[in-house]
Design an enzyme around this catalytic site. Sequence first.
Site, mmCIF file in Angstrom:
data_model
loop_
_atom_site.group_PDB
_atom_site.id
_atom_site.type_symbol
_atom_site.label_atom_id
_atom_site.label_comp_id
_atom_site.label_asym_id
_atom_site.label_seq_id
_atom_site.Cartn_x
_atom_site.Cartn_y
_atom_site.Cartn_z
ATOM 1 N N HIS A 88 -6.421 7.322 -4.817
ATOM 2 C CA HIS A 88 -5.625 7.491 -3.590
ATOM 3 C C HIS A 88 -4.210 6.988 -3.891
ATOM 4 O O HIS A 88 -4.027 6.101 -4.736
ATOM 5 C CB HIS A 88 -6.284 6.632 -2.500
ATOM 6 C CG HIS A 88 -5.749 6.792 -1.122
ATOM 7 N ND1 HIS A 88 -4.590 6.187 -0.703
ATOM 8 C CD2 HIS A 88 -6.229 7.471 -0.048
ATOM 9 C CE1 HIS A 88 -4.390 6.489 0.574
ATOM 10 N NE2 HIS A 88 -5.374 7.258 0.994
ATOM 11 N N LYS B 244 -11.982 1.762 8.653
ATOM 12 C CA LYS B 244 -12.909 2.774 8.142
ATOM 13 C C LYS B 244 -14.350 2.309 8.262
ATOM 14 O O LYS B 244 -15.273 3.009 7.870
ATOM 15 C CB LYS B 244 -12.589 3.083 6.673
ATOM 16 C CG LYS B 244 -11.235 3.742 6.449
ATOM 17 C CD LYS B 244 -11.043 4.021 4.986
ATOM 18 C CE LYS B 244 -9.600 4.332 4.625
ATOM 19 N NZ LYS B 244 -9.142 5.637 5.073
ATOM 20 N N GLN C 28 -13.600 3.317 0.471
ATOM 21 C CA GLN C 28 -14.649 4.288 0.835
ATOM 22 C C GLN C 28 -16.044 3.813 0.429
ATOM 23 O O GLN C 28 -17.013 4.553 0.621
ATOM 24 C CB GLN C 28 -14.366 5.649 0.169
ATOM 25 C CG GLN C 28 -13.065 6.290 0.583
ATOM 26 C CD GLN C 28 -13.046 6.725 2.056
ATOM 27 O OE1 GLN C 28 -14.089 6.830 2.718
ATOM 28 N NE2 GLN C 28 -11.858 6.973 2.571
ATOM 29 N N CYS D 175 -3.993 12.211 0.527
ATOM 30 C CA CYS D 175 -3.266 11.163 -0.215
ATOM 31 C C CYS D 175 -3.716 11.113 -1.670
ATOM 32 O O CYS D 175 -3.790 10.039 -2.275
ATOM 33 C CB CYS D 175 -3.432 9.790 0.437
ATOM 34 S SG CYS D 175 -2.692 9.695 2.054
ATOM 35 N N ASP E 258 -10.897 -0.421 -5.599
ATOM 36 C CA ASP E 258 -10.493 0.080 -4.285
ATOM 37 C C ASP E 258 -11.791 0.434 -3.552
ATOM 38 O O ASP E 258 -12.431 1.448 -3.846
ATOM 39 C CB ASP E 258 -9.593 1.311 -4.484
ATOM 40 C CG ASP E 258 -9.297 2.028 -3.166
ATOM 41 O OD1 ASP E 258 -9.906 1.674 -2.136
ATOM 42 O OD2 ASP E 258 -8.480 2.963 -3.194
HETATM 43 N N1 PLP Z 1 -8.144 4.084 -0.931
HETATM 44 C C1 PLP Z 1 -8.959 5.053 -0.544
HETATM 45 C C2 PLP Z 1 -10.011 5.551 -1.497
HETATM 46 C C3 PLP Z 1 -8.840 5.599 0.730
HETATM 47 O O1 PLP Z 1 -9.653 6.582 1.113
HETATM 48 C C4 PLP Z 1 -7.836 5.104 1.588
HETATM 49 C C5 PLP Z 1 -7.640 5.699 2.927
HETATM 50 O O2 PLP Z 1 -7.955 6.844 3.166
HETATM 51 C C6 PLP Z 1 -7.021 4.083 1.140
HETATM 52 C C7 PLP Z 1 -7.203 3.590 -0.126
HETATM 53 C C8 PLP Z 1 -5.943 3.508 1.999
HETATM 54 O O3 PLP Z 1 -6.471 2.911 3.125
HETATM 55 P P1 PLP Z 1 -5.504 2.326 4.251
HETATM 56 O O4 PLP Z 1 -4.675 3.485 4.734
HETATM 57 O O5 PLP Z 1 -6.422 1.804 5.279
HETATM 58 O O6 PLP Z 1 -4.677 1.288 3.600
#
Ligand code: PLP
Length: 417
Positions: A131, A234, A211, A374, A208
Site C-alpha cells: 500500500h 478497519k 488487513q 492505494c 503492515d
Molecule cells: N496498509 C494496508 C494494507 C491498507 O489496506 C491500508 C488501508 O487501506 C493502509 C495500510 C493504510 O491504512 P490507514 O489509511 O488507516 O492509515
Amino acid sequence: MSTSTLVTPLDAGAVRADFPILAETNERGQPLTFLDSAASSQKPAAVLDALDSYYRSYNANIHRGVYALSEKATARYEEARHLVADFIGAASPRECVFVRNTTEAINLVAQTWGRRHVGPGDLIVLTVMDHHSNLVPWQMLAEEKGADLAHVRITSDGRLEMDHLDELLRREPKLVAFPHVSNALGTVNDAAEIVRRAHAAGSLVLIDGAQSVPHLPVDVRVLDCDFLAFSGHKMLAPMGSGVLYGKRALLEAMPPFMGGGSMIRKVELGRSTWADVPAKFEAGTPAVGEAIGLGAAVEYLSALGMDRVRDHERELTAYALDRLAEVPDLTVYGPADPNQRSGAVSFTVGDVHPHDVAAILDGENVAVRAGHHCCQPLMRELGLLATTRASFYVYNTEEDVDRLAAALRKATAIFAV
Ligand code: PLP
C-alpha cells in the site's frame, strides 16, 4: 479432528443485528450490502455505545487531571491499551503506542528508528504489493538519507516471490517491511517465515497489519516481528484509532516522533527529556474516546473469536470465488486458493471501467470500492489502471455475495459484456 471443526461457526446473521447501519435501506428500499470493509469497517453497537458513553458521561482530558472524571477517562484509555496488547499477544501494554492509523504508525518508525539507523547506501526491502502507506514513508526516508529501496516481486497469482526475497536479503537490508495481507490482491503472506528469513539476514522487520489484525489471529510473539502497524477503523473501531506495536527495547531506544505535551519528563527553555514509552510517542491530547472505542472493538472481536472470524471469511470467500466465476468475462486477481487469501476480492469485468461496475452495483445498494486501492505500483505490475474490489467481514453472509453476483450480472447485461 482439526481445531476449526471443533469451533462453532460464526453466526453472521446474529452478528448483523449488532450493527445498526446494516438495518438501513436506500431510497428504493433496497437493503445495504456493505462490501467495503477493507477500506473501513462498520461499527457494532458496543463500540458506538463506548464512544457515546465516554462523551456523555466521563469526557475529560487524560493523565493530568486530578479529578474523578479525568481519572476515569485515563483508566479507560489505559485499559484499552491493555486490551489491545492482549489481542495481539504483546508482552506488555507499553509496547502498544496509540496513533491515528497504520499510515501514522509506519511514518513514526520511518522518522524515528529510520532517521537514526538508516544511512547512505543502506537497503530497505519492501514489496511490489505494498500500500502507498508502506511505500511513501520509506521513499521519503531513502531520499533524505541516500538509502536504497528494493521491492520483492510477485508471482502471476499475486504471491510474494520468496526466492527474490532471499536474493534481496543477501544484501543485508536494514529493514524488511511488508503487508501481512494485501488489500488489493487479498494475498495472505507467510509473515512468520518472512520474519524468520529477514532476522537470519540481520534485518529488522515491520509488518503492515492493516488487513490482517482485523481478520485473522495475529500474535506478535509468534510472528516475532519488530514492529506491527494497524488501524482501528478497519476492525470495527472508530476512525482516528490505530496502533504501533514495537518491541520494548526498540521503542525505548528510538527518539520521539513529535514533540509537545505529554511526551516529556522535564522541559527547560533550551532542552527537554522524554517520558517513558509509550507516552514518549503520544505527544499532545490523544483521541481518547476513539482509543476506548478500539478497546470495545477488540473485546467484541475476542468474544467472536479470531479463529472463527478467519474461518467465516475463508468460507465466504470460497463461496464468492465460485459465484464470481459464473459471471461472464470476470477476472479475479490474487491467489485462487481461499486458504492463501483474505476476504478482499479484486476483479475486472471485460473492458468495463471498474468505476462503472461499482456505479451499477451502487444502483443495487451494493457498496464496493473501485480504483487503484492505494497500490499504483501493483496495478502497473498487473497491467491495470484499477480494479473493483468486494471485501468481506464478520457481518457479511452468502446473501450479500448473491446480491453482488446478481448485480454484476446486471452490469454485464448493461455493458453487453
Ligand atoms: N496498509 C494496508 C494494507 C491498507 O489496506 C491500508 C488501508 O487501506 C493502509 C495500510 C493504510 O491504512 P490507514 O489509511 O488507516 O492509515
